[in-house]
Design a protein around this motif. Structure first.
Motif, short mmCIF file in Angstrom:
data_model
loop_
_atom_site.label_atom_id
_atom_site.label_comp_id
_atom_site.label_asym_id
_atom_site.label_seq_id
_atom_site.Cartn_x
_atom_site.Cartn_y
_atom_site.Cartn_z
N GLU A 101 9.33 7.08 -1.09
CA GLU A 101 9.02 5.69 -1.45
C GLU A 101 7.51 5.45 -1.54
O GLU A 101 7.04 4.76 -2.43
CB GLU A 101 9.67 4.74 -0.44
CG GLU A 101 11.18 4.67 -0.60
CD GLU A 101 11.84 3.76 0.43
OE1 GLU A 101 11.21 3.52 1.48
OE2 GLU A 101 12.97 3.31 0.18
N HIS A 124 13.19 3.84 -7.75
CA HIS A 124 11.82 4.20 -8.15
C HIS A 124 11.71 4.87 -9.51
O HIS A 124 10.63 4.86 -10.10
CB HIS A 124 11.20 5.14 -7.11
CG HIS A 124 10.98 4.50 -5.78
ND1 HIS A 124 9.97 3.59 -5.55
CD2 HIS A 124 11.65 4.63 -4.61
CE1 HIS A 124 10.03 3.18 -4.29
NE2 HIS A 124 11.03 3.80 -3.70
N GLU A 151 6.25 7.05 -4.89
CA GLU A 151 6.70 6.36 -6.10
C GLU A 151 6.74 7.30 -7.31
O GLU A 151 6.01 7.12 -8.29
CB GLU A 151 5.82 5.14 -6.40
CG GLU A 151 5.89 4.08 -5.32
CD GLU A 151 5.10 2.83 -5.67
OE1 GLU A 151 4.14 2.93 -6.48
OE2 GLU A 151 5.45 1.75 -5.17
#
Length: 348
Positions: A233, A278, A236
């Motif tokens: 996360e 993402h 990305e």
């Protein structure tokens, strides 16, 4: 935003005759045909990776030695990396399957993909290792980045053995995040790698999670949730690539972990969710190791089910699932394993 459709499955019958784990791949295909899963995927083939593709990752002298040995009937190429006649061409084919799977997804033709390849994650740019003759995933990434332009790519390797080849290729780069979730001190023998975080521009973009031998379902899911998912996360990525090895299964002869089919189903589902958040769903799984013919096909089948979201008419009968589930670590050991993972999290 690109609209991708369905799951593509890349394989080639020629690869089913090659390597110690060819029987595993044959059994997986038979299970997929029997269950009806195969009919819910978009089946694809691929051309072998070109010499140009290989040279983006591998040393020219290494490739020349590999081809010469292959042309003379095969032999031992490096460190625990024997192969037979035609091994060079078959290795190029596996690299090509991985390459086309990545291109399929980044080009928007499929939402995600699975490539049924022979193992590649131990292969260094200049040395074969651990049955891996070409670095399939780096070859695929570099070829597709050359075609599509710069992208941020996250590679998650959950095989029981460390993804040392992939780590070596990207150790000084910041555009590819490499994460290896593996048995501590398994293979390469004695290696854990917790403090190996990359160098130069790559500092902080290499992450090793050496799991204690005997780690089971709960420990792996805890590591995925507490370390892997947050790292992805933060990064990305535009694409997630999974080095989908199944050597952490409970009956694997070359590892001492305790996973079962539902473990790989759950880990895949978590990465699918990350990709949806993402990467517009862009996720590619590249088959790696796992020698247990009695267990790996069921584990890989479960992962592909989760990847594709397939709805099967009947559940797959996994004769080992109940036994392995009953052998999972008890509550005190699970808490110890989780405490080890939390300590690793603090160091990352």
């Amino acid at each position: 935003m690109t609209t991708r459709r369905g799951t593509a499955f890349f394989h080639d019958e020629r690869s089913l005759q090659d390597g110690d784990e060819a029987g595993v791949r044959r059994r997986l295909l038979a299970l997929m045909a029997q269950s009806g899963l195969m009919q819910q995927l978009a089946l694809r083939g691929a051309a072998p990776a070109s010499e140009v593709d290989l040279r983006r990752v591998h040393d020219g002298d290494y490739l020349a030695s590999f081809k010469a040995l292959s042309d003379h009937g095969g032999g031992e190429l490096g460190d625990c990396a024997p192969f037979g006649p035609g091994g060079y061409e078959l290795a190029r084919l596996s690299a090509g399957l991985a390459l086309q799977a990545v291109d399929e997804v980044l080009s928007g033709r499929s939402r995600n993909a699975y490539a049924l390849t022979r193992p590649g994650h131990h292969c260094l740019p200049e040395l074969a290792m651990g049955g891996c003759l070409l670095a399939n995933i780096p070859i695929a990434i570099e070829a597709v980045l050359a075609k599509h332009g710069p992208r941020r790519v996250a590679v998650v390797d959950w095989d029981a053995h460390h993804g040392n080849g992939t780590q070596a290729v990207y150790y000084r780069r910041s555009d590819v995040l490499t994460i290896s979730l593996h048995q501590d001190r398994g293979f390469p023998a004695g290696y854990g790698g917790l403090r190996d975080r990359g160098e130069g521009a790559g500092r902080g973009f290499n992450l090793n999670i050496p799991m204690p031998p005997g780690s089971g379902h709960e420990a792996y899911l805890h590591a995925m949730e507490r370390i892997v998912a947050p790292a992805v996360e933060r990064f990305e990525p535009a694409l997630i690539v999974v080095a989908a090895g199944y050597g952490a299964n409970a009956v694997e002869p070359l590892a001492r972990m305790l996973l079962h089919a539902d473990s790989f189903r759950a880990m895949t589902a978590r990465l699918v969710a990350l990709a949806e958040r993402h990467c517009d769903g862009a996720l590619v799984m590249v088959h790696e190791g796992g020698a247990a013919e009695s267990c790996v096909p069921q584990c890989a089948h479960a992962a592909i089910e989760a990847l594709s979201g397939a709805m099967l008419a009947a559940a797959i009968d996994d004769p080992l699932l109940a036994l392995i589930d009953a052998q999972q670590p008890g509550a005190r050991l699970v808490e110890f394993q989780k405490s080890c993972i939390e300590a690793m999290r603090e160091e990352t």
